[in-house]
Design a protein around this motif. Structure first.
Motif, PDB file in Angstrom:
ATOM      1  N   ILE A   1       0.747  -1.140   0.066  1.00  0.00           N
ATOM      2  CA  ILE A   1       0.163  -0.185   0.098  1.00  0.00           C
ATOM      3  C   ILE A   1       0.903   1.236  -0.035  1.00  0.00           C
ATOM      4  N   ALA A   2       1.986   1.262   0.873  1.00  0.00           N
ATOM      5  CA  ALA A   2       2.923   2.468   0.919  1.00  0.00           C
ATOM      6  C   ALA A   2       3.558   2.525  -0.493  1.00  0.00           C
ATOM      7  N   ALA A   3       4.081   1.526  -0.858  1.00  0.00           N
ATOM      8  CA  ALA A   3       4.748   1.557  -2.130  1.00  0.00           C
ATOM      9  C   ALA A   3       4.134   2.019  -3.432  1.00  0.00           C
ATOM     10  N   PHE A   4       2.730   1.457  -3.503  1.00  0.00           N
ATOM     11  CA  PHE A   4       1.847   1.740  -4.923  1.00  0.00           C
ATOM     12  C   PHE A   4       0.950   2.782  -4.503  1.00  0.00           C
ATOM     13  N   MET A   5       0.244   2.970  -3.512  1.00  0.00           N
ATOM     14  CA  MET A   5      -1.114   3.734  -3.356  1.00  0.00           C
ATOM     15  C   MET A   5      -0.763   5.059  -2.968  1.00  0.00           C
ATOM     16  N   PHE A   6       0.075   5.454  -1.951  1.00  0.00           N
ATOM     17  CA  PHE A   6       0.254   6.556  -1.298  1.00  0.00           C
ATOM     18  C   PHE A   6       1.539   7.170  -2.216  1.00  0.00           C
TER      19      PHE A   6
ATOM     20  N   SER B   1      12.897  -1.777  -5.980  1.00  0.00           N
ATOM     21  CA  SER B   1      13.670  -1.513  -7.059  1.00  0.00           C
ATOM     22  C   SER B   1      13.691  -2.983  -7.769  1.00  0.00           C
ATOM     23  N   LEU B   2      13.306  -2.948  -9.027  1.00  0.00           N
ATOM     24  CA  LEU B   2      13.232  -4.182  -9.765  1.00  0.00           C
ATOM     25  C   LEU B   2      14.587  -4.636 -10.255  1.00  0.00           C
ATOM     26  N   SER B   3      15.461  -3.221 -10.908  1.00  0.00           N
ATOM     27  CA  SER B   3      16.516  -3.642 -11.353  1.00  0.00           C
ATOM     28  C   SER B   3      17.625  -4.377 -10.423  1.00  0.00           C
TER      29      SER B   3
ATOM     30  N   PRO C   1      -2.487  -3.913  -7.558  1.00  0.00           N
ATOM     31  CA  PRO C   1      -1.849  -3.601  -8.915  1.00  0.00           C
ATOM     32  C   PRO C   1      -0.372  -3.190  -8.689  1.00  0.00           C
ATOM     33  N   LEU C   2       0.590  -3.738  -9.487  1.00  0.00           N
ATOM     34  CA  LEU C   2       1.825  -3.333  -9.575  1.00  0.00           C
ATOM     35  C   LEU C   2       2.245  -2.473 -10.477  1.00  0.00           C
ATOM     36  N   TRP C   3       1.622  -2.472 -11.516  1.00  0.00           N
ATOM     37  CA  TRP C   3       2.216  -1.685 -12.772  1.00  0.00           C
ATOM     38  C   TRP C   3       1.420  -0.443 -13.267  1.00  0.00           C
ATOM     39  N   ILE C   4       0.260  -0.254 -12.681  1.00  0.00           N
ATOM     40  CA  ILE C   4      -0.665   0.969 -13.208  1.00  0.00           C
ATOM     41  C   ILE C   4      -1.006   1.743 -12.057  1.00  0.00           C
ATOM     42  N   ASP C   5      -1.006   3.033 -12.145  1.00  0.00           N
ATOM     43  CA  ASP C   5      -1.651   4.001 -11.118  1.00  0.00           C
ATOM     44  C   ASP C   5      -3.050   4.479 -12.115  1.00  0.00           C
ATOM     45  N   GLU C   6      -3.548   5.536 -11.555  1.00  0.00           N
ATOM     46  CA  GLU C   6      -4.760   6.196 -11.867  1.00  0.00           C
ATOM     47  C   GLU C   6      -4.289   6.863 -12.976  1.00  0.00           C
ATOM     48  N   ASP C   7      -3.266   7.730 -13.296  1.00  0.00           N
ATOM     49  CA  ASP C   7      -2.974   8.729 -14.269  1.00  0.00           C
ATOM     50  C   ASP C   7      -2.110   8.284 -15.360  1.00  0.00           C
ATOM     51  N   SER C   8      -0.964   7.405 -14.764  1.00  0.00           N
ATOM     52  CA  SER C   8      -0.035   6.801 -15.660  1.00  0.00           C
ATOM     53  C   SER C   8       0.313   5.332 -15.346  1.00  0.00           C
ATOM     54  N   VAL C   9       1.010   4.614 -15.797  1.00  0.00           N
ATOM     55  CA  VAL C   9       1.907   3.541 -15.274  1.00  0.00           C
ATOM     56  C   VAL C   9       2.661   3.653 -13.956  1.00  0.00           C
ATOM     57  N   SER C  10       2.723   2.866 -13.321  1.00  0.00           N
ATOM     58  CA  SER C  10       3.713   3.041 -12.109  1.00  0.00           C
ATOM     59  C   SER C  10       5.418   3.153 -12.321  1.00  0.00           C
ATOM     60  N   SER C  11       6.024   3.740 -11.562  1.00  0.00           N
ATOM     61  CA  SER C  11       7.446   3.844 -11.787  1.00  0.00           C
ATOM     62  C   SER C  11       8.024   2.315 -11.732  1.00  0.00           C
ATOM     63  N   PHE C  12       7.313   1.116 -11.399  1.00  0.00           N
ATOM     64  CA  PHE C  12       7.911  -0.114 -11.419  1.00  0.00           C
ATOM     65  C   PHE C  12       7.615  -0.452 -12.674  1.00  0.00           C
ATOM     66  N   SER C  13       6.663  -0.097 -13.716  1.00  0.00           N
ATOM     67  CA  SER C  13       6.313  -0.462 -15.093  1.00  0.00           C
ATOM     68  C   SER C  13       7.613   0.114 -15.979  1.00  0.00           C
ATOM     69  N   GLN C  14       7.769   1.342 -15.771  1.00  0.00           N
ATOM     70  CA  GLN C  14       8.694   2.173 -16.269  1.00  0.00           C
ATOM     71  C   GLN C  14      10.112   1.551 -16.066  1.00  0.00           C
TER      72      GLN C  14
ATOM     73  N   SER D   1       8.973 -14.594  -6.360  1.00  0.00           N
ATOM     74  CA  SER D   1       9.758 -14.531  -5.180  1.00  0.00           C
ATOM     75  C   SER D   1      10.403 -13.412  -5.467  1.00  0.00           C
ATOM     76  N   LEU D   2      11.077 -13.273  -6.596  1.00  0.00           N
ATOM     77  CA  LEU D   2      11.620 -11.909  -6.969  1.00  0.00           C
ATOM     78  C   LEU D   2      10.876 -10.607  -7.100  1.00  0.00           C
ATOM     79  N   LEU D   3       9.738 -10.752  -7.587  1.00  0.00           N
ATOM     80  CA  LEU D   3       8.710  -9.795  -7.751  1.00  0.00           C
ATOM     81  C   LEU D   3       8.282  -9.305  -6.268  1.00  0.00           C
ATOM     82  N   GLU D   4       7.913 -10.296  -5.511  1.00  0.00           N
ATOM     83  CA  GLU D   4       7.734 -10.262  -4.312  1.00  0.00           C
ATOM     84  C   GLU D   4       8.490  -9.192  -3.264  1.00  0.00           C
ATOM     85  N   THR D   5       9.787  -9.668  -3.542  1.00  0.00           N
ATOM     86  CA  THR D   5      10.766  -8.917  -2.864  1.00  0.00           C
ATOM     87  C   THR D   5      11.012  -7.638  -3.421  1.00  0.00           C
ATOM     88  N   ALA D   6      10.993  -7.513  -4.781  1.00  0.00           N
ATOM     89  CA  ALA D   6      11.175  -6.320  -5.381  1.00  0.00           C
ATOM     90  C   ALA D   6      10.019  -5.010  -4.933  1.00  0.00           C
ATOM     91  N   ALA D   7       8.850  -5.811  -5.012  1.00  0.00           N
ATOM     92  CA  ALA D   7       7.427  -4.898  -4.276  1.00  0.00           C
ATOM     93  C   ALA D   7       8.019  -4.027  -2.930  1.00  0.00           C
TER      94      ALA D   7
END
Length: 557
Positions: A18-23, A187-189, A67-80, A177-183
Motif C-alpha cells: 500500500i505504501a509503495a504503490f498507493m500513497f 527496486s526491480l533492477s 496492482p503493481l504496474w498501473i496507477d490512475e493517471d499513468s503506469v507506475s514507476s515499477f512499469s517504467q 519471489s523476485l517480484l514480491e521482494t522487489a515490491a
C-alpha cells in the motif's frame, strides 16, 4: 506461533505494498486508494476463473490483488523500470518477441492514459505487463534450455549403454519471489542484478556475448577457404586474411608486421593465442582443426556463449572460501580460494560411452594408497572377457577376487568360478580389488566426494595420456595430473593432514583415510564457452554432444 508469524508477515507485506504503490503523493492519497481498491476488485473478479497454478493467480494472490504496474493517471514507476530493464538489456536481441512486446506495451500504455482509458483497459494492461515481466524473468533467471527435454534425451542414451547424468540446481530466485521482494524493496533492477550468478565468471561471459553481438553487427568474420597445412616461415595468399580474421576477435594483439604473405612471428603469436583459446594443439601449425575453429560462424559462437550462460544459471552457487571446479570439455580442474585461482591442472574425464556426470558435492576424505574396487559394469564388460581369454589376467594386473564385500570374504582363484553366468546378470557376487601401489588404476591418492554416480578424483599410472590434447579416456572418474599438489594444497588448511608424513606413507602400500576438517565443495561442470582467470574467452569442443542435444529444444524469445 508459526501461523501468527505468517499472518504478521502477510500484514507487513500488505501495508508495504500500500505504501509503495498507493500513497505516491500525500495530496492525492484518497484518490489513489480509491483507484487501487477499484482496480483490485476488477482483478479479483477477472482472475476467479483462472486455475490456481496460473502465474497471474499465484502472483496477485500473494500480493493481495494490489496492482503493481498501473496507477490512475499513468503506469507506475515499477512499469517504467521494467520497460527500461528490457529495452536496455544488451543480451536481448532487439528483433526478439520479448523486446518487441516491451516496446508495444509501452506504446499501448501511452495510448490508454493519453485517451483517458477505462479501468477495465488499465487492469488488462496490468495483466499484460505482468505476463511481460514473467517472460523476461524466465529469460533472465532460467534461460532457454528445456531441461525436461534434455533429461529425456539423456535417458534415451541408455539404450546405447551410455549412462549420462546432469544434475541441475534451481536458481535462488523465481519470478514470483523476485517480484514480491522487489515490491517491498522498491527496486526491480537491483533485484535482477542480485539474482544474476556471481560465480563461474558469469558476468565476464555475459560481457563477451555483448562484444560478439557487436562484432556480428559489424559483419562478423569471413570464411577462409584453405586446405592443407601452413607452417611458420611459409608464404601463402591467405596470410592477409588470417591476420584480419584474428584481429577481429582480438587474437592478433599489437604485433606489427611488414610481411604481407609470409607466415611470420606476429602471425604465429596470434595463431598460438587462438589455438590456446580453443583447446587446440598450440604449436602454431595451421591445419584442419585450426581452420575449422577459425571458420565457425559468429552466429554459432554467439549461440554457444548464450547456451553456456544459461548452464551457469543452473549450477550450484557456492559463495565458499574454497571451491573446486572441474570443466569436462576443457579437461581442466580449477582450485579457487577467495575467488582467485590457487591451483590448476589437466584432468582426464570419461569417454563418450562412459561420460563423466555433471553434478556437485563436497570433498570430505582423502585416501592414501587406495584399493581399486572394480565397478560391476567394468567387471562384466572388461574383466570377465579378459578372464575368458586368460585365466591369469587378473593376477597379472594384481587384482584380487573375493567372495563378497564383508571382512570374512575369502579370496578365490579366477579359474575356480564359472564366469559365464555373471557376464550379463544383474548382480556379480564377487569383489574385484586391485592392490595398492603405483600399478593401481587409482594411482597413489584418491579424493572422495560421496555421490550417486560413484565418481571421484584420483591419481593415475597412465601419465602419458596427459600429453594428449583431448583427454576423454576414463570410465567416468576424474584422473588428476597433479594429485600430490592437490594433496599438499588440502594440507595447508586441514590439521588432519601432515604433508611430509603423507609423502612418507605414499612410499609404501598401506591404505589410509584422511578425514578433512575443512571440506571443499566440488562442482563438475560442462562449459564449452567460458572466461578463464585471466579474463580470456575460451571455447571448447562439445565432446559429449550436449550442446547439440540442448539446442534441439532451445527456447526462442
Amino acid at each position: 506461533m508459526k501461523r501468527i508469524k505468517q499472518i504478521l508477515r502477510d500484514l507487513s507485506l500488505r501495508f508495504g505494498l500500500i505504501a509503495a504503490f498507493m500513497f505516491t503523493s500525500g495530496a492525492n492519497a484518497n484518490t489513489h486508494l480509491e483507484f487501487h481498491e477499484a482496480a483490485s476488485t476488477v482483478m479479483i473478479n477477472s482472475l476467479q476463473t483462472q486455475p490456481s497454478n496460473s502465474f497471474l493467480k499465484q502472483l496477485y494472490t500473494r500480493l493481495f490483488f494490489v496492482p503493481l504496474w498501473i496507477d490512475e493517471d499513468s503506469v507506475s514507476s515499477f512499469s517504467q523500470e521494467l520497460f527500461r530493464q528490457i529495452t536496455q538489456d544488451k543480451t536481448l536481441d532487439t528483433t526478439s518477441k520479448l523486446y518487441q512486446d516491451a516496446l508495444r506495451l509501452e506504446q499501448k500504455a501511452q495510448d490508454i492514459y493519453s485517451s483517458n482509458g477505462t479501468l477495465s483497459q488499465k487492469v488488462d494492461l496490468e495483466f499484460k505487463i505482468s505476463q511481460l515481466y514473467k517472460g523476461y524473468a524466465d529469460y533472465t533467471l532460467y534461460g532457454s534450455i528445456n531441461w525436461g527435454a534434455f533429461q529425456d534425451r539423456l535417458y534415451n542414451l541408455k539404450a546405447q549403454g551410455i549412462y549420462a547424468g546432469w544434475v541441475t540446481y534451481r536458481p535462488g530466485f523465481g519470478p514470483l519471489s523476485l517480484l514480491e521482494t522487489a515490491a517491498m524493496s522498491g527496486s526491480l533492477s537491483e533485484l535482477f542484478a542480485q539474482a544474476a550468478p556471481k560465480e563461474y565468471h558469469y558476468k565476464a561471459l555475459q560481457t563477451s556475448l555483448i562484444k560478439y553481438q557487436e562484432m556480428q553487427k559489424s559483419g562478423g568474420w569471413p570464411i577462409i577457404a584453405f586446405k592443407g597445412v601452413l607452417k611458420p616461415g611459409e608464404s601463402h595468399d591467405i596470410v592477409p586474411l588470417l591476420r584480419e580474421r584474428l584481429r577481429i576477435t582480438g587474437d592478433y594483439g599489437r604485433c606489427n608486421s611488414r610481411e604481407e604473405y609470409r607466415y611470420d612471428s606476429c602471425l604465429k603469436e596470434a595463431i598460438v593465442h587462438f589455438q590456446k583459446r580453443h583447446g587446440l594443439e598450440d604449436e602454431g601449425i595451421i591445419g584442419t582443426k585450426t581452420m575449422a575453429a577459425l571458420n565457425v560462424p559468429i552466429e554459432k559462437r554467439i549461440e554457444q556463449i548464450r547456451l553456456n550462460l544459461d548452464r551457469i544459471k543452473w549450477l550450484h552457487e557456492r559463495n565458499a572460501k574454497r571451491h573446486i571446479i572441474i570443466n569436462i570439455p576443457a579437461f581442466t580442474l580449477f582450485f579457487e580460494e577467495d575467488n582467485a585461482l590457487r591451483l590448476q591442472m589437466e584432468v582426464i574425464t570419461g569417454t563418450r560411452k562412459n561420460p563423466t556426470p555433471v553434478f556437485s558435492n563436497t570433498v570430505r576424505t582423502i585416501v592414501l594408497n587406495p584399493h581399486w574396487n572394480v565397478p560391476k559394469s567394468i567387471i562384466q564388460k572388461e574383466m570377465i572377457p579378459k578372464i575368458f581369454r586368460d585365466p591369469h589376467a587378473m593376477a597379472k594386473e594384481k587384482i584380487e577376487i573375493y567372495t563378497g564385500w564383508g571382512p570374512d570374504a575369502e579370496k578365490v582363484r579366477a579359474s575356480s568360478v564359472n564366469w559365464g553366468q555373471y557376464r550379463y546378470s544383474k548382480t556379480v557376487p564377487y569383489r574385484f580389488a586391485q592392490t595398492p601401489g603405483y600399478h593401481n588404476a587409482l594411482g597413489k591418492v584418491k579424493f572422495l566426494f560421496p555421490n550417486q554416480f560413484s565418481v571421484y578424483m584420483h591419481d593415475t599410472p597412465a601419465k602419458n595420456l596427459f600429453e594428449r590434447n583431448v583427454r576423454a579416456f576414463s570410465h567416468g572418474c576424474i584422473r588428476l595430473s597433479k594429485p600430490i599438489e592437490l594433496l599438499e594444497t588440502f594440507s595447508t588448511f586441514n590439521e588432519t593432514i601432515d604433508f611430509e608424513k603423507a609423502q612418507e606413507r605414499l612410499k609404501g602400500t598401506r591404505k589410509e583415510f584422511l578425514s578433512l576438517t575443512e571440506k571443499v565443495p566440488v562442482d563438475v561442470v560442462y562449459l564449452t564457452a567460458y572466461v578463464d582467470y585471466d579474463g580470456v574467452l575460451q571455447f571448447r569442443n562439445d565432446i559429449y554432444g550436449y550442446d547439440h542435444m540442448q539446442l534441439q529444444s532451445y527456447r526462442k524469445w
